[in-house]
Design a protein around this motif. Structure first.
Motif, mmCIF file in Angstrom:
data_model
loop_
_atom_site.group_PDB
_atom_site.id
_atom_site.type_symbol
_atom_site.label_atom_id
_atom_site.label_comp_id
_atom_site.label_asym_id
_atom_site.label_seq_id
_atom_site.Cartn_x
_atom_site.Cartn_y
_atom_site.Cartn_z
ATOM 1 N N SER A 26 0.835 -1.192 0.000
ATOM 2 C CA SER A 26 0.000 0.000 0.000
ATOM 3 C C SER A 26 0.874 1.248 0.000
ATOM 4 O O SER A 26 2.070 1.192 0.311
ATOM 5 N N TRP A 31 5.001 2.230 7.863
ATOM 6 C CA TRP A 31 3.798 1.568 8.346
ATOM 7 C C TRP A 31 4.060 1.054 9.758
ATOM 8 O O TRP A 31 5.216 0.817 10.146
ATOM 9 N N VAL A 48 -3.254 -9.982 12.217
ATOM 10 C CA VAL A 48 -3.228 -9.882 10.756
ATOM 11 C C VAL A 48 -4.628 -10.171 10.204
ATOM 12 O O VAL A 48 -5.308 -11.099 10.661
ATOM 13 N N ASP A 52 -9.699 -9.734 4.234
ATOM 14 C CA ASP A 52 -10.699 -9.010 5.025
ATOM 15 C C ASP A 52 -11.305 -9.849 6.147
ATOM 16 O O ASP A 52 -12.345 -9.489 6.705
ATOM 17 N N ALA A 104 -5.368 -10.358 -0.311
ATOM 18 C CA ALA A 104 -4.713 -9.267 0.413
ATOM 19 C C ALA A 104 -4.378 -9.709 1.818
ATOM 20 O O ALA A 104 -5.080 -10.531 2.419
ATOM 21 N N ARG A 106 -3.369 -7.775 5.468
ATOM 22 C CA ARG A 106 -3.302 -6.461 6.111
ATOM 23 C C ARG A 106 -2.794 -6.606 7.530
ATOM 24 O O ARG A 106 -3.332 -7.377 8.324
ATOM 25 N N THR A 109 -1.156 -0.671 9.516
ATOM 26 C CA THR A 109 -1.462 0.282 8.446
ATOM 27 C C THR A 109 -0.969 -0.179 7.073
ATOM 28 O O THR A 109 -1.083 0.558 6.101
ATOM 29 N N LEU A 110 -0.433 -1.385 6.994
ATOM 30 C CA LEU A 110 0.119 -1.907 5.737
ATOM 31 C C LEU A 110 -0.806 -2.950 5.130
ATOM 32 O O LEU A 110 -1.275 -3.858 5.819
ATOM 33 N N THR A 111 -1.040 -2.828 3.839
ATOM 34 C CA THR A 111 -1.750 -3.846 3.074
ATOM 35 C C THR A 111 -0.834 -4.345 1.970
ATOM 36 O O THR A 111 -0.238 -3.554 1.234
ATOM 37 N N ARG A 113 -0.888 -6.706 -1.370
ATOM 38 C CA ARG A 113 -1.835 -7.290 -2.304
ATOM 39 C C ARG A 113 -1.267 -8.543 -2.964
ATOM 40 O O ARG A 113 -0.116 -8.570 -3.395
ATOM 41 N N GLU A 356 -5.347 -1.680 16.128
ATOM 42 C CA GLU A 356 -4.602 -1.097 15.024
ATOM 43 C C GLU A 356 -4.341 0.373 15.273
ATOM 44 O O GLU A 356 -5.225 1.109 15.704
#
Length: 408
Positions: A26, A31, A48, A52, A104, A106, A109-111, A113, A356
């Protein structure tokens, strides 16, 4: 006889540096993610989200070639998986590998892909009564980045070269990369080897940021002045193979540069993938128990600053954004007077439970675009198949290299 091989890819990575985020990351230059149970002095654990769903607890291990999830999680998320090449574990045995692709991943604050992750049996990496669903490996802790953690603030960090400023006054520990040239499909990740002194004996030790225990070859215990004591521990390598030990060695002091660590415990080192002349053992997280750690994985330098002495409970509680907790005069909203205990109506909450951080939350040592960083305070600054004869290659990195302009 296996001839010494040199990887062109490894040479290309060593020759240059990347200042941007790796592909699939991202936006941003830095992050952060909350640590679970950071004051327990164990492995580094983060919550983690995968496709989603979650959060799932996973440990951090820069020695894992790729991130890992367990097969139950792969089934729950209906992931397609397939078999990969064979990987060599610490016992010198090749193991089959299975992989799955996520949409993804996550963390904080980091995603990231579409990462490709390894799949292992359920419970492989669980520890200290916690069910861990996997590992964050080198696909997240990329060699171009800076990885840091601060147990007192309860946060782990990643930053690009642009997003990191070395902490002022930090002790700098340089290391070499000892790379594997084993004839296997998936060789182990290179070891970050530095020179440290145990009982006055200088030894080549791998800086292991994914394991709480330090380790030393038992043949060196007497030379290093280790006192053997009974112990019981189970170690798990990055492949997922377990090893049980029943003895430990106590070192009166360990010197890592100017830093002296008193009374450090070592377990027997049993990684048979590395030659004795290259790696004598490891310095685990217990060797850095009094430090805030920043590892510039691109420049082969670890920065160490003393852990803060001020009370950071208020800062940790602020991550919850809870007016009730913020208004409490005592931790957990509990006060004690004599033999009577008065409990406030709000429930007790673990201040270090996973939560988070706000987007853009940074840390000393990192450059964060938004929100603006607060004024500097007194705290730490800065964010194939069969086995054959083998050898290893050490690449030396002296002083940190000057910034380069290449992007990854």
């Amino acid at each position: 006889m296996l001839a010494r091989r040199t990887s062109l890819l490894a040479l290309a990575l060593a020759a240059g540096c990347s200042i941007g985020a790796p592909p699939g990351f991202s936006d941003g230059d830095s992050w952060s993610a909350p640590l679970v149970g950071p004051l327990e002095s164990g492995v580094l654990i983060v919550p983690v989200f995968i496709d989603d769903q979650g959060p799932y607890l996973m440990r951090i291990d820069p020695d894992a070639n790729q991130s890992i999830i367990d097969e139950a999680l792969a089934s729950e998320l209906a992931l397609l998986s397939g078999w990969g090449g064979r990987m060599l574990d610490e016992s010198d045995t090749t193991r089959p590998t299975r992989f799955a692709k996520l949409r993804a991943l996550r963390v904080g604050t980091l995603t990231v892909r579409k990462p490709l992750v390894q799949v292992t049996p359920v419970g492989t990496f669980s520890t200290s009564g916690r069910i861990l669903r996997g590992v964050l490996g080198k696909d997240v802790l990329a060699d171009s980045l800076v990885f840091g953690f601060d147990r007192d603030r309860g946060l782990a960090y990643l930053a690009t070269q642009q997003g990191f400023t070395p902490p002022t006054g930090a002790v700098q520990i340089g290391y070499d990369i000892v790379s594997s040239v084993l004839a296997v499909d998936i060789p182990p990740a290179g070891r970050r080897v530095t020179t440290a002194s145990i009982g006055g004996t200088r030894l080549n030790l791998h800086l292991d940021l994914g394991e709480p225990h330090s380790q030393l070859r038992q043949a060196l215990w007497a030379k290093a002045g280790l006192a053997a004591v009974p112990a019981s521990a189970t170690l798990v390598d990055e492949v997922g193979t377990r090893r049980t030990v029943n003895q430990a060695g106590l070192a009166s002091n360990v010197a890592l540069g100017p830093i002296v660590v008193p009374q450090l415990m070592f377990l027997p080192y049993g990684d048979r993938r590395w030659e004795e002349e290259d790696v004598d053992g490891t310095l685990g997280l217990n060797a850095m128990r009094d430090q805030v750690v920043w590892a510039n994985l691109d420049k082969h330098v670890v920065y160490l600053t003393p852990r803060p002495t001020e009370d950071l409970l208020t800062e940790r509680l602020a991550r919850w954004n809870s007016p009730e907790l913020a208004a409490c005069a005592h931790p957990g909203c509990v006060s004690i007077a004599g033999e009577a205990t008065a409990v406030a109506p709000t429930p007790m909450v673990d201040a270090d439970a996973p939560a988070e951080p706000a987007p853009g939350a940074g840390a000393p040592g990192m450059i964060v675009a938004a929100p603006p960083a607060p004024p500097a305070g007194p705290g730490p600054p800065g964010p194939r198949g069969c086995r054959s004869r083998r050898s290893s290659r050490r690449s030396t990195a002296a002083a940190p290299a000057p910034p380069c302009r290449a992007t990854r």
